[in-house]
Design a protein around this motif. Structure first.
Motif, mmCIF file in Angstrom:
data_model
loop_
_atom_site.group_PDB
_atom_site.id
_atom_site.type_symbol
_atom_site.label_atom_id
_atom_site.label_comp_id
_atom_site.label_asym_id
_atom_site.label_seq_id
_atom_site.Cartn_x
_atom_site.Cartn_y
_atom_site.Cartn_z
ATOM 1 N N ARG A 160 12.552 -0.006 10.959
ATOM 2 C CA ARG A 160 10.902 -0.818 9.346
ATOM 3 C C ARG A 160 9.996 -0.634 9.998
ATOM 4 N N ARG A 161 9.544 -0.758 11.082
ATOM 5 C CA ARG A 161 8.385 -0.617 11.211
ATOM 6 C C ARG A 161 7.933 0.563 11.228
ATOM 7 N N THR A 162 7.771 2.293 11.074
ATOM 8 C CA THR A 162 7.954 2.758 10.656
ATOM 9 C C THR A 162 7.717 3.527 9.482
ATOM 10 N N MET A 163 8.868 2.820 9.071
ATOM 11 C CA MET A 163 8.764 3.718 7.599
ATOM 12 C C MET A 163 7.550 1.839 6.902
ATOM 13 N N LEU A 164 6.961 1.327 7.242
ATOM 14 C CA LEU A 164 6.168 0.171 7.108
ATOM 15 C C LEU A 164 5.241 1.323 7.267
ATOM 16 N N ARG A 165 4.916 1.734 8.741
ATOM 17 C CA ARG A 165 3.609 3.176 9.163
ATOM 18 C C ARG A 165 3.193 3.855 7.729
ATOM 19 N N ILE A 166 4.915 4.552 7.335
ATOM 20 C CA ILE A 166 4.635 5.799 6.727
ATOM 21 C C ILE A 166 3.317 5.319 5.074
ATOM 22 N N GLY A 167 4.546 4.169 5.263
ATOM 23 C CA GLY A 167 4.154 3.743 3.482
ATOM 24 C C GLY A 167 2.324 2.749 3.491
ATOM 25 N N MET A 168 2.420 2.211 4.323
ATOM 26 C CA MET A 168 0.904 1.998 4.207
ATOM 27 C C MET A 168 -0.022 2.813 4.270
ATOM 28 N N SER A 169 0.409 3.654 5.204
ATOM 29 C CA SER A 169 -1.095 5.046 5.431
ATOM 30 C C SER A 169 -0.973 5.582 3.871
ATOM 31 N N GLY A 170 0.702 5.818 2.954
ATOM 32 C CA GLY A 170 0.151 6.726 1.664
ATOM 33 C C GLY A 170 -0.616 6.272 1.233
ATOM 34 N N LEU A 171 0.152 4.254 0.945
ATOM 35 C CA LEU A 171 -1.131 4.143 -0.232
ATOM 36 C C LEU A 171 -2.344 3.570 0.200
ATOM 37 N N VAL A 172 -3.209 3.728 1.106
ATOM 38 C CA VAL A 172 -4.215 3.921 1.607
ATOM 39 C C VAL A 172 -4.808 5.027 0.643
ATOM 40 N N ILE A 173 -4.493 6.417 1.362
ATOM 41 C CA ILE A 173 -4.647 7.342 1.002
ATOM 42 C C ILE A 173 -4.592 8.132 -0.502
ATOM 43 N N SER A 174 -3.604 6.863 -0.994
ATOM 44 C CA SER A 174 -3.608 7.202 -2.694
ATOM 45 C C SER A 174 -4.457 6.005 -3.500
ATOM 46 N N GLN A 175 -4.971 5.436 -2.342
ATOM 47 C CA GLN A 175 -5.926 3.788 -3.274
ATOM 48 C C GLN A 175 -7.374 4.738 -2.796
ATOM 49 N N ILE A 176 -7.688 5.639 -2.071
ATOM 50 C CA ILE A 176 -9.210 6.022 -1.552
ATOM 51 C C ILE A 176 -9.437 7.659 -2.753
ATOM 52 N N LEU A 177 -8.299 7.840 -3.041
ATOM 53 C CA LEU A 177 -7.952 9.240 -4.124
ATOM 54 C C LEU A 177 -8.445 8.854 -5.011
ATOM 55 N N LEU A 211 -1.714 -3.445 6.731
ATOM 56 C CA LEU A 211 -1.000 -2.187 8.464
ATOM 57 C C LEU A 211 -1.417 -2.161 9.722
ATOM 58 N N LEU A 212 -2.737 -2.608 10.094
ATOM 59 C CA LEU A 212 -3.012 -3.277 11.320
ATOM 60 C C LEU A 212 -2.264 -4.630 11.747
ATOM 61 N N TRP A 213 -2.552 -5.184 10.977
ATOM 62 C CA TRP A 213 -1.415 -6.441 10.664
ATOM 63 C C TRP A 213 0.123 -6.791 11.310
ATOM 64 N N GLU A 214 0.460 -5.270 10.110
ATOM 65 C CA GLU A 214 1.673 -5.266 10.057
ATOM 66 C C GLU A 214 1.790 -4.372 12.018
ATOM 67 N N GLN A 215 1.901 -3.527 12.196
ATOM 68 C CA GLN A 215 2.068 -3.300 13.623
ATOM 69 C C GLN A 215 1.882 -4.050 14.390
ATOM 70 N N LYS A 216 0.781 -4.954 14.263
ATOM 71 C CA LYS A 216 0.969 -6.336 15.786
ATOM 72 C C LYS A 216 1.516 -7.128 15.595
ATOM 73 N N TYR A 217 1.562 -7.390 14.061
ATOM 74 C CA TYR A 217 2.547 -8.376 14.481
ATOM 75 C C TYR A 217 4.059 -8.989 14.158
ATOM 76 N N LEU A 218 3.963 -7.656 13.036
ATOM 77 C CA LEU A 218 5.819 -7.867 12.770
ATOM 78 C C LEU A 218 6.763 -7.394 13.673
ATOM 79 N N PRO A 219 8.212 -7.783 14.254
ATOM 80 C CA PRO A 219 9.246 -7.563 14.883
ATOM 81 C C PRO A 219 9.747 -6.011 14.490
#
Length: 479
Positions: A331-348, A442-450
């Motif tokens: 689950r955490r890996t999927m969130l990491r990929i997803g949130m990174s994609g969101l950040v890059i997409s919104q910057i672009l 993204l930082l919050w999810e990776q620190k706190y979500l189990p």
């Protein structure tokens, strides 16, 4: 007795049971379809509603655009809380009938609304039905389905939501192309009465939840329902349901008291926080205002409505793909990929709006919006709803889930209310704000979500209670 003489009746019974389950699932998920249509249709209706009253619109400003859109979400917050309680009190089936009536009443009221105040009231009624469906439909399906088919059948709920949104985008585009007046928005909103009628009629042929019947001491009726929906002897399952109901009743008898336990309070707050931050991604700013965003690039009303269909197609494809991927990924890996994609997409996206005006710029922005939706629907949305069912301890699950879903709808309403106002004030630089927020999320999810993959709910609860690192996959996922 010759085995050949007994196998055809058994095969016929298995087919009949499968057919009943499929029919019940399709009927109940008309609630999810109505949910999806009602949340998606507003994107195409808004450009017509912003026209003057003389042109058939409601003369909406950026502020009132946000109010009309977010009023449904405010209603949904209360629908999710109250609808769940009504479902426990009166039964899943009767509650779905009530929601179907509210879907119909709200959709008809929105289509006929003569002014803004009436529109806001009707949107809140519609929102109550949407929130009630979000709490009741997946639960109802899960309680009708056998354990081995529960996952695939319940997952159809999310698929029907995005399918409803796709239908809304397609119908918006067709109505926008053939309509000559500003009243097109009334037809767009009025079409939402069709799935409401289908849901109300169909649910009369769906049995009540056996789990709810057992919880009300109606075990014989539950047994009759399970005989229709199971191929084997249903009596052991009735016994299991009885044990689970009793255990849940004992465990949740002092839910508010359990929240004083530090580790329970911590994981509950994390789950509630997850419900809030998932809406700060800005996904619904795109889902609800896509034509408005595209029109700001110079694209015409009809062209923007047609282009928005791609949002629905990508959402359906992404959810379908995500349902396959999530069974094999952390689950955490999927969130990491997803949130990174969101950040890059919104910057672009923000950078794309700084480009000089050109015919191709609108299509580049549409492509980046589709990239954003792919990462959101395939990775983040799928994981969110799954983890909401996994993360909360049994003893506070009902209370915590209710609070989390309520906060999710409220944060959704806040973002939806603010987006058109920000769009009017600072333009597409708004997407840079979303990018910063999503990086922090993204930082919050990776620190706190189990990590919940490969862990039974009991194992996860023991891990959290012991204070050990819960960010690694469980033993069931190894190998």
């Amino acid at each position: 007795m010759n085995p050949q003489t007994t196998s055809p009746p058994d095969a016929d019974r298995a087919r009949a049971v499968k057919r009943r389950l499929n029919v019940a699932t399709v009927v109940v998920t008309f609630g999810a379809l109505a949910f999806g249509y009602d949340t998606g249709v507003i994107s195409g209706a808004l450009p017509f509603m912003t026209r003057s009253t003389a042109e058939g619109g409601l003369d909406l400003t950026p502020t009132t655009e946000g109010m009309v859109t977010s009023s449904l979400l405010l209603g949904a917050a209360f629908g999710a809380i109250i609808g769940g309680r009504l479902s426990d009190r009166h039964g899943r089936r009767r509650n779905v009938m009530m929601l179907a009536f509210m879907f119909f009443l709200g959709a008809l009221g929105c289509a006929l609304a003569p002014n803004l105040p009436v529109m806001l009231v009707c949107r809140m009624v519609l929102g109550f039905a949407v929130g009630g469906a979000s709490a009741t439909v997946p639960m109802f399906i899960g309680e009708l389905a056998p354990a081995e088919r529960r996952g695939p059948l319940v997952s159809r709920n999310e698929l029907m939501i995005v399918t409803g949104q796709l239908i809304a985008y397609v119908s918006n585009a067709i109505i926008g192309l053939v309509s000559e007046g500003g009243h097109a928005w009334r037809l767009m909103l009025g079409l939402a009465t069709i799935p409401a009628i289908a849901l109300w009629i169909g649910v009369h042929f769906v049995p009540e939840s056996p789990r709810w019947l057992v919880s009300k001491g109606r075990g014989e009726e539950a047994l009759e329902v399970l005989r229709l929906l199971r191929t084997g002897d249903p009596r052991p399952e009735v016994g299991e349901i009885t044990e689970v109901v009793e255990e849940t009743t004992r465990a949740q008898s002092d839910a508010w008291g359990h929240l004083r336990t530090p580790w329970i309070r911590r994981i509950t707050l994390i789950g509630i926080g997850f419900g809030i931050v998932i809406q700060l991604t800005g996904v619904n700013a795109i889902m609800y205002f896509a034509p408005t965003v595209l029109m700001s690039t110079g694209m015409g009303t009809q062209a923007s409505l047609v282009a928005t269909i791609a949002n629905g197609v990508i959402s359906v494809a992404a959810v379908a793909t995500g349902l396959v991927v999530i069974g094999r990924s952390n689950r955490r890996t999927m969130l990491r990929i997803g949130m990174s994609g969101l950040v890059i997409s919104q910057i672009l996206l923000g950078l794309a709006f700084l480009l000089p005006e050109a015919p191709w710029r609108g299509y580049l922005i549409l492509l980046l919006m589709l990239c954003f939706l792919w990462f959101m629907q395939m990775f983040c949305s799928i994981v969110f709803w799954l983890m909401m069912a996994e993360i909360f301890p049994l003893r506070v699950r009902g209370v915590a889930m209710g609070i989390a879903v309520f906060c999710q709808w409220i944060s959704n309403a806040v973002v939806t209310l603010c987006f058109p106002i920000l769009l009017d004030a600072i333009g597409m630089r708004t997407f840079f704000i979303f990018a910063v927020i999503n990086f922090l999320v993204l930082l919050w999810e990776q620190k706190y979500l189990p990590e919940t993959r490969g862990k039974s709910l009991e194992y996860l609860e023991e891990e959290l209670a012991s204070g050990s690192d819960a960010r690694e996959p469980g033993p069931l996922s190894i190998g």
